[in-house]
Design an enzyme around this catalytic site. Structure first.
Site, PDB file in Angstrom:
ATOM      1  N   LYS A  83      30.424  17.763  97.285  1.00 52.81           N
ATOM      2  CA  LYS A  83      31.513  18.544  96.477  1.00 52.81           C
ATOM      3  C   LYS A  83      31.532  19.778  96.837  1.00 52.81           C
ATOM      4  O   LYS A  83      32.647  20.346  97.260  1.00 52.81           O
ATOM      5  CB  LYS A  83      31.241  18.335  95.060  1.00 52.81           C
ATOM      6  N   ARG A 127      31.764  16.573  83.887  1.00 48.90           N
ATOM      7  CA  ARG A 127      30.545  15.637  84.191  1.00 48.90           C
ATOM      8  C   ARG A 127      30.339  14.460  83.183  1.00 48.90           C
ATOM      9  O   ARG A 127      29.327  13.756  83.156  1.00 48.90           O
ATOM     10  CB  ARG A 127      29.420  16.387  84.364  1.00 48.90           C
ATOM     11  N   ARG A 179      18.468  19.923 101.501  1.00 52.59           N
ATOM     12  CA  ARG A 179      18.694  21.078 101.080  1.00 52.59           C
ATOM     13  C   ARG A 179      17.507  21.707 100.460  1.00 52.59           C
ATOM     14  O   ARG A 179      17.415  22.738 100.363  1.00 52.59           O
ATOM     15  CB  ARG A 179      19.818  20.792 100.075  1.00 52.59           C
ATOM     16  N   ARG A 227      16.468  25.196  96.412  1.00 49.74           N
ATOM     17  CA  ARG A 227      16.859  25.183  94.909  1.00 49.74           C
ATOM     18  C   ARG A 227      16.012  24.281  94.092  1.00 49.74           C
ATOM     19  O   ARG A 227      15.446  23.118  94.526  1.00 49.74           O
ATOM     20  CB  ARG A 227      18.384  24.558  94.995  1.00 49.74           C
ATOM     21  N   ARG A 254      18.662  13.519  87.934  1.00 50.44           N
ATOM     22  CA  ARG A 254      20.033  14.110  88.075  1.00 50.44           C
ATOM     23  C   ARG A 254      20.956  12.673  88.639  1.00 50.44           C
ATOM     24  O   ARG A 254      22.314  12.579  88.156  1.00 50.44           O
ATOM     25  CB  ARG A 254      20.285  14.928  89.501  1.00 50.44           C
TER      26      ARG A 254
END
Ligand code: B4P
Length: 189
Positions: free
Chosen positions: A13, A88, A127, A133, A144
């Site tokens: 996204k 969400r 990532r 992160r 998640r």
């Protein structure tokens, strides 16, 4: 054009929204970016959101409601936007409709980026290595994904019911996915 981008964590996204900004000149509104910015600046919102994000949970709706309404009330929204990371859950989806109707700026299309779950995990692991992160660790990513299945997936049906939903295959290179999204937008407008 007012576009809602949907998809699981790691579906692309944020990646696609950044490219769509270059190609279409639309504004990119990412609730993930707004929250991480608040965390980095140490604001009251950031202090509340930090531990929630780091657990991979959703930040409570009342906080998100203030955040999104404040962002959508700014003048730059009038030229069209790409909304990434919001809504969400179903409560956020109905609130968003109310806010956009009030502004006279209803969503034109919702694009769901579909990616195989195995690939999502490996992208986010990549990532985690590159960007560090805090919510990309293996355990948090698993949470998640669970939150996505339970709370965010119903939002897909919500937009399908409103006749606004289009699915785009998110496998392949970033450029291939972008071309699929652009051709969907061309076909719709
Ligand atoms: P987000 O920032 O929205 O996190 P995300 O779902 O991982 O999406 P992102 O856009 O960053 O990643 P992308 O798929 O582009 O949210 C973070 C947290 O904030 C949430 O967990 C939650 O706690 C909170 N939050 C945000 N919005 C909220 C809301 N509305 N309500 C409550 N809480 C909220 O990219 C992932 C990786 O894949 C990248 O490394 C990218 O390079 C790679 N990639 C992308 N496309 C690829 C491709 N085609 N091939 C290979 N790799 C690709």
């Amino acid at each position: 054009m007012r576009i809602v981008l949907l998809g699981a964590p790691g579906s692309g996204k944020g990646t696609q929204a950044a490219l769509m900004v270059e190609r279409l000149g639309l504004l990119h509104i990412s609730t993930g970016v707004l929250l991480r910015d608040a965390v980095d600046r140490g604001t009251e919102l950031g202090l509340k959101a930090r531990s929630i994000i780091d657990r991979g949970e959703l930040v409570p709706d009342d906080i998100m409601s203030d955040l999104i309404q404040e962002r959508l009330s700014r003048d730059d929204v009038a030229g069209g936007f790409i909304l990434d990371g919001y809504p969400r859950n179903l409560a956020q989806a109905t609130l968003l409709d109310t806010v956009l109707d009030r502004l006279g700026q209803p969503a034109d299309i919702a694009i769901q980026i579909d990616v195989d779950p195995e690939q999502l995990i490996s992208r986010l692991a990549g990532r985690a290595e590159q960007e560090g992160r805090t919510d990309d660790s293996e355990e948090v990513v698993r949470n998640r994904m669970r939150v996505y299945q339970e709370q965010t997936k119903p939002v897909i049906d919500y937009y399908a019911g409103r006749g606004l939903l289009t699915h785009v295959l998110g496998d392949g290179t970033v450029e291939e996915v972008l071309e699929r999204i652009l051709s969907v937008l061309n076909a719709n407008h």
